[in-house]
Motif scaffolding. Structure first.
Motif, PDB file in Angstrom:
ATOM      1  N   TYR A  52       4.284  -6.529   6.119  1.00 14.46           N
ATOM      2  CA  TYR A  52       2.828  -6.426   6.070  1.00 14.46           C
ATOM      3  C   TYR A  52       2.263  -7.212   4.886  1.00 14.46           C
ATOM      4  CZ  TYR A  52       2.166  -2.989   9.809  1.00 14.46           C
ATOM      5  OH  TYR A  52       2.096  -2.369  11.037  1.00 14.46           O
ATOM      6  N   ILE A  53       3.013  -7.245   3.757  1.00 15.13           N
ATOM      7  CA  ILE A  53       2.568  -8.043   2.614  1.00 15.13           C
ATOM      8  C   ILE A  53       2.569  -9.525   2.985  1.00 15.13           C
ATOM      9  CG2 ILE A  53       3.170  -8.793   0.276  1.00 15.13           C
ATOM     10  CD1 ILE A  53       4.261  -5.980  -0.225  1.00 15.13           C
ATOM     11  N   ASN A  54       3.582  -9.947   3.712  1.00 18.33           N
ATOM     12  CA  ASN A  54       3.657 -11.339   4.192  1.00 18.33           C
ATOM     13  C   ASN A  54       2.435 -11.662   5.056  1.00 18.33           C
ATOM     14  OD1 ASN A  54       4.388 -13.876   5.125  1.00 18.33           O
ATOM     15  ND2 ASN A  54       6.445 -13.271   5.690  1.00 18.33           N
ATOM     16  N   PHE A 100      -9.848  -9.225   5.591  1.00 17.93           N
ATOM     17  CA  PHE A 100      -8.844  -8.298   6.091  1.00 17.93           C
ATOM     18  C   PHE A 100      -7.558  -8.396   5.270  1.00 17.93           C
ATOM     19  CE2 PHE A 100      -5.134  -7.432   8.795  1.00 17.93           C
ATOM     20  CZ  PHE A 100      -5.398  -6.123   9.177  1.00 17.93           C
ATOM     21  N   GLY A 101      -7.176  -9.617   4.900  1.00 19.06           N
ATOM     22  CA  GLY A 101      -5.972  -9.802   4.083  1.00 19.06           C
ATOM     23  C   GLY A 101      -6.090  -9.110   2.741  1.00 19.06           C
ATOM     24  N   VAL A 102      -7.266  -9.221   2.102  1.00 17.09           N
ATOM     25  CA  VAL A 102      -7.504  -8.535   0.824  1.00 17.09           C
ATOM     26  C   VAL A 102      -7.406  -7.027   1.024  1.00 17.09           C
ATOM     27  CG1 VAL A 102      -9.182  -8.092  -1.005  1.00 17.09           C
ATOM     28  CG2 VAL A 102      -8.965 -10.399  -0.047  1.00 17.09           C
ATOM     29  N   LEU A 103      -8.058  -6.535   2.076  1.00 19.24           N
ATOM     30  CA  LEU A 103      -8.031  -5.104   2.372  1.00 19.24           C
ATOM     31  C   LEU A 103      -6.604  -4.623   2.617  1.00 19.24           C
ATOM     32  CD1 LEU A 103      -9.668  -2.505   2.988  1.00 19.24           C
ATOM     33  CD2 LEU A 103      -9.776  -3.273   5.364  1.00 19.24           C
ATOM     34  N   LEU A 104      -5.824  -5.410   3.321  1.00 20.67           N
ATOM     35  CA  LEU A 104      -4.427  -5.060   3.621  1.00 20.67           C
ATOM     36  C   LEU A 104      -3.610  -4.945   2.332  1.00 20.67           C
ATOM     37  CD1 LEU A 104      -2.190  -4.501   5.608  1.00 20.67           C
ATOM     38  CD2 LEU A 104      -2.035  -6.948   6.107  1.00 20.67           C
TER      39      LEU A 104
END
Length: 457
Positions: A385-387, A334-338
Motif C-alpha cells: 500500500y505504501i508503494n 488520495f496518495g497523501v491520504l493513503l
C-alpha cells in the motif's frame, strides 16, 4: 355680440360666414334652419342665458365634482389598502411555507432517486432542475438547540458543523460562516453535485436552508465524525486496526473511482483530505464537501484556473504551482491520504519526503504506524500500500495511475507494482532548489507549522 347683449329681447345670435352678416333672434327660439344652408363654412351659435342660471349651473357643477371626488378618493384608498393587506397575508403565508419542518424529516426515505437520475442523465445543463428539500431556518435552529456549542461536531474552513436531533433520527448541519470564502455559488455547487450523485461512499445530502444571510446544508449524520478525528490522535487511532484501515482505504478509492469514471458527471473533487472523509457507525467512509468540486465534460482531461482552492499538503504540484487540475490531481490527494492512514502522521510538509527517503533506502517499514506492527503478518500488504501511495504522489501527473488502476492494484495482490519516481514535493532543510514558477516569486506560503520549506519539482 354687443348688439345682442344690450338688447333685452335678444335671446341668441350667430354670424353667417356665407352672407357676411349677423343673425339675431328675438322672442321664442323656434327655428335655426337658416344656419344649415352653409356650404363650406361652420357657424357658431351663441345662446344668451340668465346670469343667475349660469352661476347656479357652475355651483351645481362644483357640487357634482366635489361629490365625485368624495366618493372616488375613499374608494380608491380602500381598494389600495385592501390589496396591500391581501398581498401581505399571502406573502406571510408563502414565507411560512418557504421551508419545510426539518424536525419532521423522515430519514428512512431516500432522495427521489428517479428524478435525480433523470437529471444527471442530461449532464451539467440540467443541474439547476434538481429539486432539493428546503427547510426553514426556525426548524434547523430548533433541531440544533439554537446551534448550541454542545451540539457542535467540528469546524471546517467554511464554517461549523452541528448535530441536529429530529423526531426520527439525527442529522449533521453545516452552517456556512459569513466570514468564510464560500458563498452562494459554492453552496449551490455542492448541493447540486451531491444531489445528482448516488454512491454508498459519498455522503448523502438531505436538504438545505437559505434565509437571508444564512446558508445551511443538512446531511445524513455520521456518528464517528471524520477520519482525522481518529487517525491523528494517539489514543483514538488504536480503534483503527489494519482491517478497518483497509476498509477505509478501499471505500475512499471506490468513491473516487465513481466520481472519475462511473458517475454520469465526471467530477474532480479538488479537496480530498482526512477531514472530508466521514465515518458511519460501522466505520465505512463517505467522501463529503463538494463545494470546490468541478465537473468535466466528456472529452475534457484537464483544466486551468487562476483560483487555487484546496488544502495545503494535499494539492498536487501542477495544481498548486500552475493552476492545472485533472483526475490526476485527486489521485495525488488520495496518495497523501493513503500515506497518512498507513503512518498515522499528518502531512504538514515532511511526510512525502520522509516516506520517499525511507522507501528508497529499503526501510519502508519505518513509515508504518507502530500500532500496525503488532500483526507482522500484514506487513507485506502494508508495504504494498505504501508503494501504491508513492505511485499516486509522483511529480509528473502522467506518471500517476488513474483511480481505476489504483483500485485494481489494491484488490489484486498478485499484480507486480512498478517502482515509483520521486514525489512532487520533497522536504528540503535549507532552501528551495527549483526556480520559482512564473507568477510565483515567493514560496514562503508553502512553509508548514515548523517553518520547513518544500522543493517544488
Amino acid at each position: 355680440m354687443s348688439a345682442c347683449s344690450t338688447n333685452c329681447s335678444c335671446i341668441a345670435y350667430a354670424y353667417d360666414h356665407r352672407k357676411h352678416e349677423c343673425l339675431v333672434w328675438e322672442g321664442p327660439l323656434l327655428n335655426v334652419k337658416q344656419l344649415s344652408e352653409d356650404d363650406g363654412y361652420g357657424n357658431d351659435f351663441y345662446l344668451k342665458l340668465d346670469p343667475s342660471e349660469s352661476i347656479m349651473k357652475g355651483h351645481k357643477n362644483t357640487k357634482v365634482v366635489g361629490l365625485l371626488w368624495a366618493i372616488i378618493i375613499p374608494t380608491v384608498s380602500f381598494a389600495l389598502v385592501f390589496s396591500l393587506l391581501v398581498y401581505c397575508a399571502r406573502r406571510k403565508k408563502e414565507l411560512k411555507r418557504k421551508g419545510d419542518n426539518l424536525l419532521l424529516l423522515d430519514l428512512t426515505i431516500e432522495s427521489n432517486s428517479s428524478e435525480l437520475t433523470e437529471s444527471s442523465r442530461h449532464g451539467d445543463s440540467r443541474r439547476g432542475k434538481v429539486k432539493m428539500p428546503l427547510f426553514s431556518f426556525a426548524s434547523v435552529s430548533a433541531a440544533t438547540g439554537n446551534f448550541s456549542p454542545g451540539n457542535k461536531l467540528g469546524e471546517g474552513g467554511f464554517g461549523p458543523v452541528y448535530k441536529g436531533t429530529l423526531q426520527r433520527g439525527d442529522v449533521a448541519v453545516k452552517r456556512l460562516s459569513r466570514k468564510s470564502g464560500q458563498g452562494w455559488e459554492e453552496l449551490k455547487n455542492e448541493a447540486m453535485l451531491i444531489a445528482t450523485l448516488q454512491h454508498k461512499n459519498l455522503v448523502r445530502l438531505l436538504g438545505c436552508c437559505i434565509e437571508g444571510d444564512e446558508k445551511i446544508l443538512v446531511y445524513e449524520y455520521m456518528p464517528n465524525k471524520s477520519l482525522d478525528f481518529f487517525i491523528f490522535d494517539a489514543e483514538k487511532r488504536k480503534i483503527l486496526d489494519w482491517g478497518k484501515r483497509i476498509q477505509i482505504i478501499q471505500g475512499v478509492a471506490q468513491g473516487l473511482l465513481y466520481l472519475h469514471q462511473y458517475s454520469r458527471l465526471r467530477i474532480i473533487h479538488r479537496d480530498l483530505k482526512a477531514s472530508n472523509i466521514l465515518l458511519d457507525t460501522d466505520m465505512n467512509p463517505k467522501i463529503s464537501d463538494f463545494g470546490m468540486a468541478r465537473i468535466f465534460g466528456g472529452n475534457e482531461s484537464e483544466a486551468n484556473t487562476s483560483r487555487i482552492v484546496g488544502t495545503q499538503g494535499y494539492m498536487s504540484p501542477e495544481y498548486l504551482m500552475q493552476g492545472v487540475f485533472s483526475i490526476k490531481s485527486d489521485v495525488f490527494s488520495f496518495g497523501v491520504l493513503l500515506l497518512e492512514i498507513l503512518s498515522g502522521r499528518k502531512n504538514t510538509g515532511q511526510l512525502l519526503g520522509y516516506a520517499w527517503e525511507l522507501w528508497s533506502s529499503d526501510k519502508g517499514s519505518d513509515i508504518v504506524d507502530p500500532l500496525l506492527l503488532v500483526d507482522m503478518s500484514s506487513m507485506s500488504m502494508v508495504l504494498r500500500y505504501i508503494n501504491i501511495a508513492l505511485l499516486c504522489v509522483q511529480e509528473s501527473a502522467a506518471d500517476r495511475p488513474t483511480m481505476s488502476d489504483v483500485v485494481a492494484m489494491l484488490n489484486n495482490d498478485s499484480t507486480v507494482l512498478p517502482y515509483p519516481n520521486e514525489p512532487g514535493f520533497l522536504f528540503v532543510r535549507s532552501k528551495v532548489k527549483a526556480n520559482p514558477i512564473s507568477g510565483v516569486s515567493d514560496l514562503s506560503y508553502l512553509k508548514n507549522e515548523t517553518d520547513s520549506i518544500f522543493e517544488g519539482r
